[in-house]
Design a protein around this motif. Structure first.
Motif, PDB file in Angstrom:
ATOM      1  N   ARG A  38       0.825  -1.217   0.000  1.00  0.00           N
ATOM      2  CA  ARG A  38       0.000   0.000   0.000  1.00  0.00           C
ATOM      3  C   ARG A  38       0.855   1.262   0.000  1.00  0.00           C
ATOM      4  N   GLU A  39       1.957   1.251   0.750  1.00  0.00           N
ATOM      5  CA  GLU A  39       2.782   2.460   0.855  1.00  0.00           C
ATOM      6  C   GLU A  39       3.542   2.772  -0.438  1.00  0.00           C
ATOM      7  N   VAL A  40       3.606   1.814  -1.341  1.00  0.00           N
ATOM      8  CA  VAL A  40       4.302   2.021  -2.620  1.00  0.00           C
ATOM      9  C   VAL A  40       3.472   2.910  -3.541  1.00  0.00           C
ATOM     10  N   GLY A  41       2.175   2.773  -3.486  1.00  0.00           N
ATOM     11  CA  GLY A  41       1.293   3.539  -4.356  1.00  0.00           C
ATOM     12  C   GLY A  41       0.360   2.611  -5.106  1.00  0.00           C
ATOM     13  N   GLU A  42      -0.317   3.143  -6.085  1.00  0.00           N
ATOM     14  CA  GLU A  42      -1.257   2.352  -6.878  1.00  0.00           C
ATOM     15  C   GLU A  42      -0.653   2.030  -8.235  1.00  0.00           C
ATOM     16  N   LEU A  43      -0.781   0.782  -8.625  1.00  0.00           N
ATOM     17  CA  LEU A  43      -0.231   0.305  -9.885  1.00  0.00           C
ATOM     18  C   LEU A  43      -1.293   0.398 -10.975  1.00  0.00           C
ATOM     19  N   GLU A  44      -0.982   1.126 -12.036  1.00  0.00           N
ATOM     20  CA  GLU A  44      -1.886   1.226 -13.179  1.00  0.00           C
ATOM     21  C   GLU A  44      -1.577   0.077 -14.132  1.00  0.00           C
ATOM     22  N   LEU A  45      -2.587  -0.708 -14.476  1.00  0.00           N
ATOM     23  CA  LEU A  45      -2.425  -1.836 -15.393  1.00  0.00           C
ATOM     24  C   LEU A  45      -2.833  -1.405 -16.792  1.00  0.00           C
ATOM     25  N   ILE A  46      -1.967  -1.684 -17.777  1.00  0.00           N
ATOM     26  CA  ILE A  46      -2.207  -1.266 -19.156  1.00  0.00           C
ATOM     27  C   ILE A  46      -2.041  -2.460 -20.073  1.00  0.00           C
ATOM     28  N   ASP A  47      -3.063  -2.738 -20.872  1.00  0.00           N
ATOM     29  CA  ASP A  47      -3.020  -3.830 -21.843  1.00  0.00           C
ATOM     30  C   ASP A  47      -2.139  -3.404 -23.020  1.00  0.00           C
ATOM     31  N   ALA A  48      -1.081  -4.151 -23.259  1.00  0.00           N
ATOM     32  CA  ALA A  48      -0.125  -3.826 -24.324  1.00  0.00           C
ATOM     33  C   ALA A  48      -0.747  -3.920 -25.709  1.00  0.00           C
ATOM     34  N   ARG A  49      -1.879  -4.585 -25.833  1.00  0.00           N
ATOM     35  CA  ARG A  49      -2.521  -4.747 -27.140  1.00  0.00           C
ATOM     36  C   ARG A  49      -3.446  -3.579 -27.477  1.00  0.00           C
ATOM     37  N   GLN A  50      -3.649  -2.687 -26.527  1.00  0.00           N
ATOM     38  CA  GLN A  50      -4.505  -1.520 -26.748  1.00  0.00           C
ATOM     39  C   GLN A  50      -3.629  -0.288 -26.960  1.00  0.00           C
ATOM     40  N   ALA A  51      -4.126   0.623 -27.784  1.00  0.00           N
ATOM     41  CA  ALA A  51      -3.407   1.881 -27.988  1.00  0.00           C
ATOM     42  C   ALA A  51      -3.375   2.647 -26.668  1.00  0.00           C
ATOM     43  N   SER A  52      -2.202   3.146 -26.307  1.00  0.00           N
ATOM     44  CA  SER A  52      -2.055   3.929 -25.083  1.00  0.00           C
ATOM     45  C   SER A  52      -0.797   4.772 -25.187  1.00  0.00           C
ATOM     46  N   GLU A  53      -0.735   5.761 -24.334  1.00  0.00           N
ATOM     47  CA  GLU A  53       0.453   6.605 -24.277  1.00  0.00           C
ATOM     48  C   GLU A  53       1.660   5.770 -23.860  1.00  0.00           C
ATOM     49  N   ALA A  54       1.468   4.854 -22.924  1.00  0.00           N
ATOM     50  CA  ALA A  54       2.569   3.998 -22.457  1.00  0.00           C
ATOM     51  C   ALA A  54       3.087   3.112 -23.586  1.00  0.00           C
ATOM     52  N   ARG A 131      -3.452 -16.859 -30.789  1.00  0.00           N
ATOM     53  CA  ARG A 131      -3.396 -15.412 -30.593  1.00  0.00           C
ATOM     54  C   ARG A 131      -2.105 -14.909 -31.210  1.00  0.00           C
ATOM     55  N   GLY A 132      -2.200 -13.820 -31.903  1.00  0.00           N
ATOM     56  CA  GLY A 132      -1.028 -13.254 -32.554  1.00  0.00           C
ATOM     57  C   GLY A 132      -0.120 -12.516 -31.582  1.00  0.00           C
ATOM     58  N   ALA A 133       0.993 -12.074 -32.103  1.00  0.00           N
ATOM     59  CA  ALA A 133       1.954 -11.307 -31.315  1.00  0.00           C
ATOM     60  C   ALA A 133       1.416  -9.907 -31.067  1.00  0.00           C
ATOM     61  N   ILE A 134       1.962  -9.223 -30.087  1.00  0.00           N
ATOM     62  CA  ILE A 134       1.638  -7.819 -29.827  1.00  0.00           C
ATOM     63  C   ILE A 134       2.193  -6.985 -30.971  1.00  0.00           C
ATOM     64  N   ASP A 135       3.424  -7.256 -31.344  1.00  0.00           N
ATOM     65  CA  ASP A 135       4.111  -6.645 -32.481  1.00  0.00           C
ATOM     66  C   ASP A 135       4.103  -5.114 -32.439  1.00  0.00           C
ATOM     67  N   ASN A 136       4.420  -4.564 -31.289  1.00  0.00           N
ATOM     68  CA  ASN A 136       4.439  -3.107 -31.162  1.00  0.00           C
ATOM     69  C   ASN A 136       5.589  -2.458 -31.957  1.00  0.00           C
ATOM     70  N   LEU A 137       6.591  -3.248 -32.333  1.00  0.00           N
ATOM     71  CA  LEU A 137       7.707  -2.691 -33.094  1.00  0.00           C
ATOM     72  C   LEU A 137       7.570  -2.937 -34.591  1.00  0.00           C
ATOM     73  N   GLY A 138       6.490  -3.637 -35.018  1.00  0.00           N
ATOM     74  CA  GLY A 138       6.247  -3.859 -36.431  1.00  0.00           C
ATOM     75  C   GLY A 138       7.259  -4.775 -37.093  1.00  0.00           C
ATOM     76  N   ARG A 139       7.755  -5.752 -36.374  1.00  0.00           N
ATOM     77  CA  ARG A 139       8.784  -6.660 -36.910  1.00  0.00           C
ATOM     78  C   ARG A 139       8.246  -7.987 -37.379  1.00  0.00           C
ATOM     79  N   LYS A 140       7.062  -8.364 -36.967  1.00  0.00           N
ATOM     80  CA  LYS A 140       6.605  -9.740 -37.244  1.00  0.00           C
ATOM     81  C   LYS A 140       5.637  -9.813 -38.377  1.00  0.00           C
TER      82      LYS A 140
END
Length: 140
Positions: A38-54, A131-140
């Motif tokens: 709890r003292e660390v803070g809150e962890l935001e979970l982000i799906d790598a397959r969805q468009a996001s700033e992260a 299920r396919g790759a995430i392929d965020n770098l466009g290599r596959k």
């Protein structure tokens, strides 16, 4: 009050984000069961397959999300086994899952040795589920 106590109190304000594969059942279960202190803070979970700033930021940095999840603590990103190790250190020791994760991945060396096995299991599971790759770098 000593400066170290003051900085400890400020920690919950730092950014904590975990970018993981939302289509991987193993990954989804891990993020659902993982509990950070709890003292660390809150962890935001982000799906790598969805468009996001992260995801855009990680792609711009050349971080391949098919090679492992990414954890941001403050302004710094950790990837793969390093992210798993850091997340483990932020975690609680309550519950069998979190105690097991701590025993396995609190050591940086052990996390580095075991992470390729976890990644291979994820890859195999995704193939089995067609299920396919995430392929965020466009290599596959």
């Amino acid at each position: 009050m000593p400066e170290s106590e003051s900085s400890e109190r400020d920690r919950p304000n730092r950014q904590l984000r975990l970018v993981y594969d939302g289509e991987c059942p193993m990954c989804r279960r891990y993020v659902r069961w993982q509990r950070i202190r709890r003292e660390v803070g809150e962890l935001e979970l982000i799906d790598a397959r969805q468009a996001s700033e992260a995801r855009r930021e990680l792609t711009a940095r050349g971080i391949d999300l098919d090679e492992g999840f990414a954890l941001q603590i403050g302004k710094r990103w950790y990837h793969g086994n390093e992210a798993l190790h850091r997340l483990t250190l932020l975690g609680t020791r309550s519950g069998a899952f979190n105690r097991t994760m701590y025993r396995l991945f609190a050591s940086q060396e052990r996390a580095a040795r075991l992470y390729p096995l976890l990644r291979a299991c994820r890859t195999g599971l995704l193939k089995l589920l067609r299920r396919g790759a995430i392929d965020n770098l466009g290599r596959k």
